[in-house]
Scaffold this motif. Sequence first.
Motif, PDB file in Angstrom:
ATOM      1  N   LYS A 177      -1.066   1.794  -5.852  1.00 12.02           N
ATOM      2  CA  LYS A 177      -2.518   1.944  -5.854  1.00 12.02           C
ATOM      3  C   LYS A 177      -2.992   1.466  -7.222  1.00 12.02           C
ATOM      4  O   LYS A 177      -2.272   1.613  -8.213  1.00 12.02           O
ATOM      5  N   THR A 206     -10.446  -3.846  -8.822  1.00 14.04           N
ATOM      6  CA  THR A 206      -9.363  -3.199  -8.074  1.00 14.04           C
ATOM      7  C   THR A 206      -9.029  -3.995  -6.809  1.00 14.04           C
ATOM      8  O   THR A 206      -7.870  -4.270  -6.514  1.00 14.04           O
ATOM      9  N   ASN A 207     -10.091  -4.376  -6.076  1.00 15.46           N
ATOM     10  CA  ASN A 207      -9.882  -5.154  -4.846  1.00 15.46           C
ATOM     11  C   ASN A 207      -9.260  -6.510  -5.147  1.00 15.46           C
ATOM     12  O   ASN A 207      -8.384  -6.983  -4.420  1.00 15.46           O
ATOM     13  N   LYS A 208      -9.732  -7.124  -6.227  1.00 12.35           N
ATOM     14  CA  LYS A 208      -9.202  -8.448  -6.582  1.00 12.35           C
ATOM     15  C   LYS A 208      -7.697  -8.364  -6.866  1.00 12.35           C
ATOM     16  O   LYS A 208      -6.919  -9.196  -6.390  1.00 12.35           O
ATOM     17  N   GLU A 219     -14.640  -1.463  -8.765  1.00 11.15           N
ATOM     18  CA  GLU A 219     -14.095  -1.632  -7.417  1.00 11.15           C
ATOM     19  C   GLU A 219     -13.766  -3.106  -7.170  1.00 11.15           C
ATOM     20  O   GLU A 219     -12.770  -3.430  -6.524  1.00 11.15           O
ATOM     21  N   TYR A 220     -14.639  -3.968  -7.713  1.00 12.76           N
ATOM     22  CA  TYR A 220     -14.437  -5.411  -7.564  1.00 12.76           C
ATOM     23  C   TYR A 220     -13.060  -5.823  -8.111  1.00 12.76           C
ATOM     24  O   TYR A 220     -12.301  -6.534  -7.462  1.00 12.76           O
ATOM     25  N   GLU A 223      -5.801  -7.663  -3.553  1.00  7.23           N
ATOM     26  CA  GLU A 223      -5.839  -8.850  -2.671  1.00  7.23           C
ATOM     27  C   GLU A 223      -4.862  -9.922  -3.141  1.00  7.23           C
ATOM     28  O   GLU A 223      -4.197 -10.572  -2.340  1.00  7.23           O
ATOM     29  N   ASP A 258       0.817  -1.225   0.000  1.00 11.47           N
ATOM     30  CA  ASP A 258       0.000   0.000   0.000  1.00 11.47           C
ATOM     31  C   ASP A 258       0.849   1.273   0.000  1.00 11.47           C
ATOM     32  O   ASP A 258       0.377   2.336  -0.367  1.00 11.47           O
TER      33      ASP A 258
END
Lengths: 147, 94
Positions: B76, B85-87, B82-83, B90, B72
């Motif tokens: 970025k 980006t998070n995937k 958003e799904y 993660e 982090d």
Amino acid sequence: MTLYETLSIIFMGLAFVSSVVSLIISIVSASKVRTINQRSKFYDDIFKERILIKLPNLYNEYVEKEINIPNLAVEREFEEFLANFRREIIALKFIDQKFYKKIDDYIISIEDTVVRISNHSNEFVELKQKLYNNITSMYKVINKYFR
Amino acid sequence: MNRIELKLNQSISGLAGNDYGYEVYLNQVKEKFDWDGINVIVFPNYVERVAISFIQGFCREILNKISKSEIDKYIKIESSSEYLTNKILENIKF
């Protein structure tokens, strides 16, 4: 020393060796039973429902529906299932690194193929076969491990 | 913030393959990456899916230089959802 005394000593020695061997066998057996029980619990908790119900159903739904219409919802369900599967097996990393790595690699390969299928290229038939082969190979490894 | 916008084949909405991920990193990210600050890596809007294999190849060298817990501080992600980006994040940290 009489013959009787000599034979007595020999038989006592044999009896002692035999009891030591029995003890070792029972310890090894108990250890094997513990391993089998532990594996059986892992199979029930992590693999059973996923490989007997969820994965085959997702495969059918995804491959059949993807023939005609791009279905992002089903694909995401498949992706999330594989992501969760990957998270669930992580405990195996500390128990059997080799088996963990094999299953993790299969999950990544299956997910790779799912994403490629969604591109709707002219390789659909080959990719569908690859997906089937990946799943079949993973099942063989899982079945062998838990047999 | 250092912004790196990826340019990819527009006919492909799903990125897959460890080698392809590494190739994209080598050709479009490696020289531009700022190791002293935050890098915003922008996946084009036409990319709807990114496979774990691609992410692993893409981050292979980055994770040789920084630990997963520091991601982090350096990276970025911007993507079509958003799904997604998070995937991506993660799986970089997994």
